[in-house]
Design a protein around this motif. Sequence first.
Motif, mmCIF file in Angstrom:
data_model
loop_
_atom_site.group_PDB
_atom_site.id
_atom_site.type_symbol
_atom_site.label_atom_id
_atom_site.label_comp_id
_atom_site.label_asym_id
_atom_site.label_seq_id
_atom_site.Cartn_x
_atom_site.Cartn_y
_atom_site.Cartn_z
ATOM 1 N N CYS A 12 29.561 51.244 34.538
ATOM 2 C CA CYS A 12 31.000 50.972 34.456
ATOM 3 C C CYS A 12 31.672 51.846 33.401
ATOM 4 O O CYS A 12 32.783 51.555 32.966
ATOM 5 N N ASP B 163 38.476 46.966 38.518
ATOM 6 C CA ASP B 163 37.794 47.909 39.414
ATOM 7 C C ASP B 163 37.753 49.250 38.689
ATOM 8 O O ASP B 163 38.793 49.828 38.398
ATOM 9 N N GLU C 49 38.819 40.125 45.916
ATOM 10 C CA GLU C 49 39.224 41.187 44.997
ATOM 11 C C GLU C 49 40.305 40.679 44.043
ATOM 12 O O GLU C 49 40.235 40.901 42.830
ATOM 13 N N GLN D 158 40.060 40.099 39.810
ATOM 14 C CA GLN D 158 41.054 40.542 38.838
ATOM 15 C C GLN D 158 41.543 39.369 37.995
ATOM 16 O O GLN D 158 41.685 39.496 36.773
ATOM 17 N N TRP E 218 32.793 46.897 39.155
ATOM 18 C CA TRP E 218 33.788 46.160 38.385
ATOM 19 C C TRP E 218 33.293 45.910 36.966
ATOM 20 O O TRP E 218 32.119 45.630 36.749
ATOM 21 N N ASN F 163 32.569 50.066 44.567
ATOM 22 C CA ASN F 163 32.753 48.621 44.366
ATOM 23 C C ASN F 163 32.184 48.152 43.038
ATOM 24 O O ASN F 163 31.501 47.134 42.950
ATOM 25 N N LYS G 36 44.913 50.610 40.622
ATOM 26 C CA LYS G 36 43.452 50.671 40.622
ATOM 27 C C LYS G 36 42.864 50.324 39.258
ATOM 28 O O LYS G 36 41.671 50.135 39.128
#
Length: 112
Positions: free
Chosen positions: A85, A49, A39, A43, A56, A54, A106
Amino acid sequence: MRFTVAIAAAALMSLPTATLAKSPADIADLVGARAPGAESEMQSRGYVDVGGNNTWWNAGTKTCVRVHVSQGHYSAISQIKPSACGQGSGKSSPCPPDLSQADLYKHPGCSL
């Protein structure tokens, strides 16, 4: 032998399509990695996220992916439609419209 091949073919056909999708090249190496470390790596590679399932988004590459986790590891990363997304449909950002109340942890790509 034919029975074994038939069972294997049936099992393969019953897998969800997402698990058969190819991972984007920039994050394909994360398949098999432990979820917490992966994770952070997502990033660092420009993925945000976008909250839930889950999912992205990478604004730089315009790539939307869904990460599949099994037993604490990334088991697959599937590229999906940008609309999953929040892209398209009049939305231009995975950031919440009101950042004053948002949990910026987040949404690491978003800022006030």
